[in-house]
Enzyme design. Structure first.
Site, PDB file in Angstrom:
ATOM      1  N   GLY A 203       0.845  -1.314   0.057  1.00 34.02           N
ATOM      2  CA  GLY A 203       0.096  -0.114  -0.032  1.00 34.02           C
ATOM      3  C   GLY A 203       0.712   1.083  -0.058  1.00 34.02           C
ATOM      4  O   GLY A 203       2.133   1.176  -0.472  1.00 34.02           O
ATOM      5  N   LYS A 204       0.195   2.209   0.516  1.00 28.45           N
ATOM      6  CA  LYS A 204       0.745   3.717   0.464  1.00 28.45           C
ATOM      7  C   LYS A 204       2.066   3.831   1.041  1.00 28.45           C
ATOM      8  O   LYS A 204       2.766   4.251   0.449  1.00 28.45           O
ATOM      9  CB  LYS A 204      -0.238   4.535   0.975  1.00 28.45           C
ATOM     10  CG  LYS A 204      -1.712   4.549   0.516  1.00 28.45           C
ATOM     11  CD  LYS A 204      -2.602   3.443   1.066  1.00 28.45           C
ATOM     12  CE  LYS A 204      -3.455   2.915  -0.231  1.00 28.45           C
ATOM     13  NZ  LYS A 204      -3.910   1.593   0.242  1.00 28.45           N
TER      14      LYS A 204
END
Ligand code: GLU
Length: 290
Positions: free
Chosen positions: A226-227
């Site tokens: 993810g981010k």
């Protein structure tokens, strides 16, 4: 009918391996059908948008040889479209104001508290979609037949959030409909959103696209990429790294493609690609791949 596929990244961080798989997978599905492939920047959730990451994602797609058709569509510039969809749903009595705060709600299924109307003295916060009391079924090109009773599994869901922002579930349906998307190929984490989206499509009189949910890529510890993961940051977009990473993405999509200039790798992948060979399970990466 022209096939129209799309890649719809959220610009909340740089492209990571999971989103590269979604980009390459949706590109392969569309291109092998001789179709168009669109890019839509899902920058609707403004508090989560990271400045510069949309440009980074587009630059990365370029480095990977993934060329899109037409102009990039930006959700933040399409608010009247979402407003209009809500107005239509409101006219049909299919949405209602909800006063419940997150703290008051337990569990993932909305119990329908505000369906009959907001209790006296309470303030409207979010807007919810009145889900139909029925099973929604669809055939996923990778996961096969899927059935879900949205009422039981999620209940009435939010289409406009308490902070006034349009919810992902609404805008994705409005955009896919408005852009004439016929193929939704994306990460496996969204398989559980699909029935809700089909319910909304039906309410808005839109055609359901075909669906294919790609293997979800997790890191060696089982966490979704993810981010904050930092996988594939832009500084690593030098050509040798790009070739290796594209080979990893293709392996996740069920093919062995030897490292070469990215365009050549994509051509080869297009020759080899077989949706039946795309695994449906979660792929955990060995430590060195991300
Ligand atoms: N913007 C979503 C994401 O990055 C994908 C939406 C979609 O493909 O439907 O997870």
């Amino acid at each position: 009918m022209t096939v129209i596929g799309r890649f719809a990244p959220s610009p909340t961080g740089p492209l990571h391996l999971g989103s590269l798989v979604a980009a390459a997978g949706s590109w392969l599905f569309a291109r092998r059908a001789g179709g168009r492939w669109l890019v839509r920047m899902e920058d609707i959730d403004t508090p989560r948008v990271v400045r510069g990451s949309a440009e980074e994602i587009l630059a990365a797609l370029g480095r990977y040889g993934l060329e899109w058709d037409g102009e990039v569509v930006w959700q933040s510039r399409r608010l009247p479209l979402y407003e209009e969809a809500l107005r239509r749903l409101r006219d049909e009595g299919l949405i209602y104001d909800c006063a419940c705060s997150r703290a008051e709600l337990e569990g993932a299924v909305y119990p329908g508290t505000c369906r009959p109307g907001i209790a006296a003295g309470r303030q409207a916060r979010a807007i919810r979609f009145r889900v139909p009391d029925e099973v929604i079924a669809f055939d996923d090109a990778i996961h096969g037949h899927v059935e879900e009773h949205v009422g039981r599994d999620s209940g009435d869901f939010v289409v406009r959030r308490a902070d006034g922002l349009f919810a992902y579930q609404l805008v994705v349906v409005v955009d896919d409909g408005e852009q004439g998307v016929t193929q939704v190929v994306r990460g496996g984490d969204l398989l559980t959103s699909t029935a809700r989206q089909i319910a909304l499509q039906r309410a808005l009189g839109l055609h359901a696209p075909e669906y294919a949910h790609l293997p979800l890529v997790v890191d060696a510890d089982g966490a979704k990429l993810g981010k904050r993961d930092g996988a594939l940051p832009l500084p690593s977009l030098d050509e040798p790294r790009v070739r290796e990473t594209l080979a990893v993405a293709m392996r996740i999509l069920g093919m062995e493609v030897a490292p070469a200039p990215p365009r050549e790798m994509l051509d080869e992948a297009l020759r080899l690609f077989d949706p039946a060979r795309v695994p449906s399970q979660v792929i955990a990466l060995p430590r060195e791949d991300h």
